[in-house]
Design a protein around this motif. Structure first.
Motif, PDB file in Angstrom:
ATOM      1  N   ALA A   1       0.859  -1.192   0.000  1.00  0.00           N
ATOM      2  CA  ALA A   1       0.000   0.000   0.000  1.00  0.00           C
ATOM      3  C   ALA A   1       0.886   1.229   0.000  1.00  0.00           C
ATOM      4  N   HIS A   2       0.502   2.233  -0.798  1.00  0.00           N
ATOM      5  CA  HIS A   2       1.285   3.465  -0.895  1.00  0.00           C
ATOM      6  C   HIS A   2       0.323   4.649  -0.791  1.00  0.00           C
ATOM      7  N   GLY A   3       0.351   5.303   0.378  1.00  0.00           N
ATOM      8  CA  GLY A   3      -0.541   6.428   0.607  1.00  0.00           C
ATOM      9  C   GLY A   3       0.173   7.755   0.526  1.00  0.00           C
ATOM     10  N   ARG A   4      -0.509   8.815   0.962  1.00  0.00           N
ATOM     11  CA  ARG A   4       0.077  10.158   0.884  1.00  0.00           C
ATOM     12  C   ARG A   4       1.299  10.315   1.776  1.00  0.00           C
ATOM     13  N   SER A   5       1.315   9.626   2.920  1.00  0.00           N
ATOM     14  CA  SER A   5       2.442   9.801   3.830  1.00  0.00           C
ATOM     15  C   SER A   5       3.055   8.484   4.307  1.00  0.00           C
ATOM     16  N   THR A   6       2.438   7.363   3.982  1.00  0.00           N
ATOM     17  CA  THR A   6       2.917   6.080   4.490  1.00  0.00           C
ATOM     18  C   THR A   6       2.911   5.023   3.389  1.00  0.00           C
ATOM     19  N   THR A   7       3.963   4.225   3.383  1.00  0.00           N
ATOM     20  CA  THR A   7       4.053   3.069   2.501  1.00  0.00           C
ATOM     21  C   THR A   7       4.190   1.818   3.344  1.00  0.00           C
ATOM     22  N   GLN A   8       3.397   0.791   3.009  1.00  0.00           N
ATOM     23  CA  GLN A   8       3.521  -0.519   3.638  1.00  0.00           C
ATOM     24  C   GLN A   8       4.151  -1.455   2.610  1.00  0.00           C
ATOM     25  N   ALA A   9       5.227  -2.120   3.001  1.00  0.00           N
ATOM     26  CA  ALA A   9       5.961  -2.921   2.026  1.00  0.00           C
ATOM     27  C   ALA A   9       6.655  -4.090   2.702  1.00  0.00           C
ATOM     28  N   ARG A  10       7.177  -4.983   1.887  1.00  0.00           N
ATOM     29  CA  ARG A  10       7.949  -6.102   2.415  1.00  0.00           C
ATOM     30  C   ARG A  10       9.058  -6.443   1.432  1.00  0.00           C
ATOM     31  N   VAL A  11      10.044  -7.155   1.943  1.00  0.00           N
ATOM     32  CA  VAL A  11      11.173  -7.621   1.138  1.00  0.00           C
ATOM     33  C   VAL A  11      11.330  -9.113   1.367  1.00  0.00           C
ATOM     34  N   LEU A  12      11.485  -9.849   0.295  1.00  0.00           N
ATOM     35  CA  LEU A  12      11.790 -11.276   0.375  1.00  0.00           C
ATOM     36  C   LEU A  12      13.232 -11.479  -0.069  1.00  0.00           C
ATOM     37  N   GLY A  13      14.042 -12.057   0.817  1.00  0.00           N
ATOM     38  CA  GLY A  13      15.439 -12.346   0.501  1.00  0.00           C
ATOM     39  C   GLY A  13      15.628 -13.821   0.212  1.00  0.00           C
ATOM     40  N   GLN A  14      16.088 -14.147  -0.992  1.00  0.00           N
ATOM     41  CA  GLN A  14      16.218 -15.542  -1.420  1.00  0.00           C
ATOM     42  C   GLN A  14      17.587 -15.810  -2.037  1.00  0.00           C
ATOM     43  N   VAL A  15      18.047 -17.034  -1.882  1.00  0.00           N
ATOM     44  CA  VAL A  15      19.181 -17.549  -2.648  1.00  0.00           C
ATOM     45  C   VAL A  15      18.636 -18.678  -3.497  1.00  0.00           C
ATOM     46  N   GLY A  16      18.529 -18.439  -4.785  1.00  0.00           N
ATOM     47  CA  GLY A  16      17.843 -19.391  -5.645  1.00  0.00           C
ATOM     48  C   GLY A  16      16.384 -19.496  -5.223  1.00  0.00           C
ATOM     49  N   ASP A  17      15.926 -20.702  -4.933  1.00  0.00           N
ATOM     50  CA  ASP A  17      14.550 -20.908  -4.498  1.00  0.00           C
ATOM     51  C   ASP A  17      14.422 -20.978  -2.977  1.00  0.00           C
ATOM     52  N   THR A  18      15.513 -20.766  -2.253  1.00  0.00           N
ATOM     53  CA  THR A  18      15.502 -20.876  -0.793  1.00  0.00           C
ATOM     54  C   THR A  18      15.287 -19.514  -0.154  1.00  0.00           C
ATOM     55  N   GLU A  19      14.251 -19.381   0.647  1.00  0.00           N
ATOM     56  CA  GLU A  19      13.997 -18.133   1.368  1.00  0.00           C
ATOM     57  C   GLU A  19      14.974 -18.032   2.538  1.00  0.00           C
ATOM     58  N   ILE A  20      15.692 -16.914   2.609  1.00  0.00           N
ATOM     59  CA  ILE A  20      16.661 -16.684   3.679  1.00  0.00           C
ATOM     60  C   ILE A  20      16.044 -15.825   4.777  1.00  0.00           C
ATOM     61  N   PHE A  21      15.345 -14.758   4.387  1.00  0.00           N
ATOM     62  CA  PHE A  21      14.651 -13.917   5.358  1.00  0.00           C
ATOM     63  C   PHE A  21      13.515 -13.191   4.669  1.00  0.00           C
ATOM     64  N   THR A  22      12.576 -12.746   5.471  1.00  0.00           N
ATOM     65  CA  THR A  22      11.518 -11.878   4.976  1.00  0.00           C
ATOM     66  C   THR A  22      11.416 -10.682   5.912  1.00  0.00           C
ATOM     67  N   VAL A  23      11.169  -9.514   5.350  1.00  0.00           N
ATOM     68  CA  VAL A  23      11.103  -8.273   6.119  1.00  0.00           C
ATOM     69  C   VAL A  23       9.810  -7.548   5.785  1.00  0.00           C
TER      70      VAL A  23
END
Length: 260
Positions: free
Chosen positions: A79-101
């Protein structure tokens, strides 16, 4: 050097994708990617992609990764509003998820402002002894941090040390993410057993910007139960400004058992 350069984070032709080569300098003593560096890289990717500062960011660490792997960081804006953005990051090596933020970003004008907690009474950095390590840190992240013990009272759940990151400005959310990943160190200072631990998560809340050479990493262990430890970290500028807070849970193992 800015945080992106210090971490080694690189953009791609896709503005929503970044990549992080895993090098020894962003790894822990176990030889795996240091969780605070993963969170810091995700924060940098989020801030540079959205053009907004992080308010809070929470990482869940899912798998280990070692050099010479490369972590792909994919930014997803929910979501991207006038003053705030809600977002996430997926960190992967190949098909393996290392972390999510997951994170919120933005800044707003508001008439009132205050700080209702105070920095602990601690000697100045130059009056504190260097932190001693159990083993030679080699060329890991520990070799890129200068740390001085300020409060060391074993068994009380309280540990504080001054720290600065060689070659990087301390006035960034990514720097705070790196320094906010030391609840495991506080657990080692608190418990009577010789233990090792690894973080399951790290949640950073960014409060104030401040010009400071050192940051006081004020670790407060709250409890250990069912084989897990829980604590908070307060991140103070030298003038007493609270720059941010972090909280973590960590899995604990007896040190000899972990080495086997």
């Amino acid at each position: 050097m800015n945080a992106r350069e210090w971490l080694g984070l690189e953009p791609t032709h896709n503005p929503m994708r970044w990549y992080l080569p895993v090098t020894p300098g962003i790894c822990s003593g176990l030889g795996t990617l240091f969780g605070g560096c993963g969170l810091g890289a995700a924060i940098e990717a989020l801030e540079r992609t959205t053009g907004r500062p992080v308010v809070w960011a929470s990482a869940q660490y899912l798998n280990y990764t070692r050099p010479p792997s490369v972590v792909d960081l994919d930014v997803h804006i929910g979501a991207h509003g006038r003053s705030t953005t809600q977002a996430r990051v997926l960190g992967q090596v190949g098909d393996t998820e290392i972390f999510t933020v997951n994170a919120s970003l933005g800044a707003r004008e508001f008439a009132e402002e205050g700080q209702w907690v105070t920095m602990p009474d601690a000697p100045a950095p130059d009056d504190c002894p260097p932190r001693e390590y159990r083993f030679d840190p080699g060329n890991t992240i520990a070799s890129r941090l200068e740390s001085r013990m300020a409060v060391d009272t074993p068994g009380t759940g309280r540990t504080a040390f001054w720290s600065r990151i060689t070659g990087m400005s301390m006035n960034s959310a990514a720097a705070l993410a790196v320094l906010g990943d030391f609840v495991p160190m506080g657990l080692g200072q608190t418990l009577t057993s010789e233990i090792g631990s690894n973080s399951l998560d790290n949640t950073l809340r960014v409060l104030h910007s401040a010009v400071t050479d050192w940051v006081l990493v004020d670790v407060r262990i709250e409890a250990v139960a069912r084989g897990f430890g829980h604590g908070h970290i307060y991140l103070w500028a030298e003038d007493g400004t609270l720059m941010g807070t972090a909280s973590q849970s960590a899995m604990i193992r007896i040190w000899q058992e972990r080495r086997r």
